[in-house]
Design an enzyme around this catalytic site. Structure first.
Site, PDB file in Angstrom:
ATOM      1  N   ASP A 463       5.028 -28.380  66.528  1.00  0.00           N
ATOM      2  CA  ASP A 463       3.899 -29.301  66.458  1.00  0.00           C
ATOM      3  C   ASP A 463       2.661 -28.724  67.140  1.00  0.00           C
ATOM      4  OD1 ASP A 463       2.896 -32.098  65.962  1.00  0.00           O
ATOM      5  OD2 ASP A 463       2.728 -32.068  68.141  1.00  0.00           O
ATOM      6  N   GLU A 516       2.944 -26.128  62.348  1.00  0.00           N
ATOM      7  CA  GLU A 516       1.865 -27.038  61.983  1.00  0.00           C
ATOM      8  C   GLU A 516       0.600 -26.454  62.598  1.00  0.00           C
ATOM      9  OE1 GLU A 516       0.130 -31.531  62.614  1.00  0.00           O
ATOM     10  OE2 GLU A 516       1.068 -30.403  64.206  1.00  0.00           O
TER      11      GLU A 516
END
Length: 794
Positions: A463, A516
């Site tokens: 993330d 990401e």
């Protein structure tokens, strides 16, 4: 000293307060530890010592051994929790003429030493909970302590008679920041040590003046449980006999300023259910049944394999279900829809459920909200046995400021950067890790390995990578300091991500890491040893979320069809950079919350047109180069925005409640998209190779049409045509390769079974020797309204 409310106390204090004695704690599972009973006696020199040690042998007659006086400084440091070497003071130590014993047992009435040979000595009460005495022995024996409180006698091992549980090699690796199985060295580990069952507690706290273990086993009073410092590593250690699985614990840390704090274990493998914050002693007993899956998962790289992902927030997918209950439903549902993988929003423990797991405090513990770590393993096992891979969101970018967790863990910045500007995450009110500190980097790299090795996770989606890579991320001028070369890149974070990826790929064959990363950083999915134009080696990820495609394509379909011709390039621009990285096309949870609306609600028009747009968009997405990811609820066109409080609106699929069949039709389409996709190598085999794609009509803006070919390694094509206008176009000419004798429609998102108008091409379509779109042959198709059709050679 003021004892805690539930701690055994002296006779005088208990009598004055009429407080009943606590019942003696029973033995832990697998533990043979009688309480309130004297140990067996045997003649000196005959009884075997615990753990196979020699029986105690009395020393020759002579002067009775004397017990050295306790140094006042040692006394003060032990009582204040600031002693670095409690084992050097407590326990048994040779003295002239014998062996001296010293114990720290606050609130005890008496302490008696009983050796393996049956010798006994009641220790002298030295005050403040200290007891000491000596026996005329040749060497330090194996022994036990009988600790008497009012109404009970505890027969126990002395924690201060044991050697360290960590060896030099472990300490060397920790000091170097290279312990790839760090969870096996730090944390709470039930074990047998020197023949005795107990739990080893270890924690890294280099700035601490002292560390003690507190927990349910000592009434949360750590006075009698100081840990020893293992040299310059900053690691503190204590083996506590008779403590086993299920016990709650924390570390009581004396900070540099002399204040104390109780901290959850950063390496805890199990936690209490939030909002409770204690760590739990844990050992796994799960037996895996996924050997077949594990053996074959490395057969083909992820970027060359079918890879269709269903993104799930476990607590809200079916609210109220545990890991084991999810294991009975989730694998069957995902397998029925044909997805190859699930991606789980962060599973690691987090205090606030509304963060969806993205503010982690327990990096090594699956959230206790849904069950135990073994229960989570059971879920992963069930998914694997159903043929479904498991990707887990992993959050090494930041951590919350909770005072019982990682923030200023030992009284000073430790896991976070010492520079406040570098430590504070500007967007989320959290703290960023100090990637330049080798022990912190080790903590995170080992954590990535941990989930793959211990839980058989098949992938990590990392993330917020962009927030790690840039020193000026969300910061204004003056709020950040350039790197050593004057640039904005966080060189420490780059090195960390490279080390993490290289380590995971080396140790865990078949695992994929996914970034990401929302910027155009060069080489996110390039190998770490290959240097790119920016001078950096690749970050080493296997795949990267294509945030540009997501933003542009959602922007296009949100426009009314009459305006789409002005935004045509938003659907074609992705092919300009499609092969710069190995991409995943994500319609994730981030796109269906915070007022953004669900996927179908983004579409213009009436309800029929919204659903038709939704279906056409999914058909375009599944045919576009790159892997697919779809968040739960979007597979059946849920109209409401996702809420973690109640999850997907499953009632929309239930005919018993009058649900519209159109929602079931969209779900049936997703099932068929995955079915044709997995059976058609042209849609995934050359996802990262330009040879696998060719535009036919990329400029038909007036018609809102996109047509392209996908190829597999053998050159076999699939033709995809997306039509984003609400009209039927008859006899629409599409250029095709002349060597294909006929084309057969294998998927049409306007099918009646999906809730469409059932316009299409039911019969094989034969090419004509008439050129179109720069190709020598062409076919004439009927294009359904707001639909995508796929055709293959008949």
């Amino acid at each position: 000293m003021t004892p805690p409310a539930h701690h055994p106390k002296s006779a005088k204090s208990r009598a004055s307060q009429n407080v009943p004695e606590p019942a003696a704690r029973g033995p832990e599972p697998g533990e043979d530890r009688p309480e309130e009973a004297a140990p067996p006696k045997a003649p000196a020199g005959e009884a075997p010592a615990p753990g196979g040690e020699r029986a105690s042998v009395p020393a020759p007659a002579g002067e009775p051994p004397a017990v050295p006086a306790l140094d006042p400084a040692d006394r003060e440091r032990l009582l204040s929790g600031t002693h670095h070497d409690p084992h050097g003071v407590l326990g048994a130590h040779p003295v002239p003429g014998g062996v001296a014993f010293r114990a720290l047992r606050p609130y005890a009435l008496s302490v008696t030493v009983v050796t393996d040979g049956g010798l006994r000595a009641e220790l002298h009460d030295d005050g403040d909970g200290f007891f000491s005495g000596a026996l005329p022995l040749r060497e330090v024996p194996a022994y036990r302590l009988l600790v008497a409180y009012e109404g009970s006698v505890h027969d126990t091992e002395d924690a201060y008679r044991f050697l360290p549980t960590l060896g030099d090699f472990d300490l060397h690796l920790i000091a170097e920041g290279r312990h790839e199985q760090l969870w096996k060295a730090l944390g709470a580990e039930p074990m047998v040590h020197q023949g005795v069952t107990g739990t080893r507690f270890t924690v890294w706290a280099p700035n601490a003046r002292g560390v003690r273990v507190v927990g349910s086993f000592n009434f949360w009073d750590g006075t009698a449980y100081p840990m020893r410092s293992l040299g310059s590593t900053g690691v503190w250690e204590l083996f506590v006999p008779a403590v086993g699985e299920g016990e709650l614990y924390k570390f009581e840390i004396t900070r540099p300023d002399g204040s104390t704090t109780h901290r959850a274990d950063p390496m805890a493998r199990r936690t209490e259910v939030p909002p409770a914050t204690s760590s739990v002693v844990h050992a796994s007993h799960h037996t895996w049944h996924d050997a077949e899956w594990m053996e074959r998962r490395a057969a083909r790289p992820a970027h060359e394999a079918p890879f269709s992902v269903y993104e799930v927030h476990l607590p809200s997918w079916r609210p109220g279900l545990t890991y084991r209950q999810l294991a009975e439903q989730l694998p069957a549902y995902v397998a029925d829809l044909g997805f190859t993988h699930v991606e789980l929003l962060p599973v690691a423990e987090h205090p606030f459920g509304g963060s969806w797991g993205y503010q982690v405090t327990g990096f090594y513990a699956p959230t206790a909200r849904l069950g135990t770590p073994d229960d989570f393993k059971y879920l992963v096992d069930a998914l694997h046995r159903a043929g479904i891979g498991v990707i887990m969101d992993w959050v090494p970018a930041h951590f919350p400021r909770d005072e019982w967790a990682l923030a200023e863990f030992d009284g000073r910045p430790l896991y976070e950067h010492e520079d406040p500007q570098r430590a504070a995450h500007p967007d989320w009110g959290t703290l960023e890790f100090d990637y330049g500190r080798r022990e912190v980097r080790n903590f995170l790299v080992a954590n990535a390995v941990y989930w793959c090795e211990e839980f058989h996770v098949d992938g990590l989606r990392v993330d917020a990578v962009a927030s790690m890579l840039y020193l000026d991320y969300s910061r204004e001028p003056g709020q950040w300091t350039p790197n050593a070369h004057g640039g904005r890149e966080n060189l420490d974070a780059v090195a960390f991500l490279q080390e993490m990826n290289a380590t995971v790929y080396r140790r865990e064959p078949g695992v994929v890491t996914i970034a990401e990363e929302s910027t155009a950083w060069d080489g996110v999915t390039r190998a770490t040893h290959h240097t790119g134009p920016g001078g950096f080696g690749g970050l080493g990820f296997g795949l990267k979320w294509n945030m540009g495609w997501m933003h542009d394509s959602l922007g296009y379909v949100s426009h009314e069809p009459v305006h789409r011709k002005y935004h045509h390039h938003e659907m074609t621009f992705s092919m300009v950079y499609a092969y710069s990285e190995n991409y995943v096309l994500p319609i994730s949870h981030d796109e269906v919350v915070h007022g953004k609306g669900s996927l179908v609600s983004k579409m213009p028009g009436d309800w029929w047109q919204k659903r038709a747009n939704h279906r056409a968009y999914l058909g375009f997405m599944w045919a576009h180069p790159g892997k697919q990811l779809l968040f739960m609820g979007q597979e059946f066109a849920q109209g409401a925005e996702w809420s973690e409080a109640h999850g997907p609106d499953w009632w929309l699929l239930d005919p018993a409640y009058g649900a519209e069949p159109d929602h079931r039709g969209v779900r049936d389409l997703v099932r068929d998209l995955n079915g044709v996709y997995r059976a058609t190598p042209a849609l995934w085999e050359l996802d990262t190779d330009p040879a696998g794609f060719s535009w036919i009509a990329g400029d038909a803006a007036e018609d809102n049409v996109f047509a392209f070919l996908r190829y597999d390694r053998e050159g076999r094509p699939l033709l995809a045509v997306s039509h984003f206008s609400p009209v039927v176009r008859h006899e629409y000419r599409i250029g095709v390769p002349e060597e294909v004798p006929a084309w057969h429609e294998v998927l049409n998102t306007d099918g009646l079974c999906y809730g469409g108008s059932d316009v299409g091409n039911p019969d094989p379509v034969k090419p004509e020797p008439r050129g179109a779109h720069g190709r020598p042959a062409s076919i004439r198709l009927t294009l359904p309204p707001l639909a995508t059709v796929w055709l293959r050679p008949a």
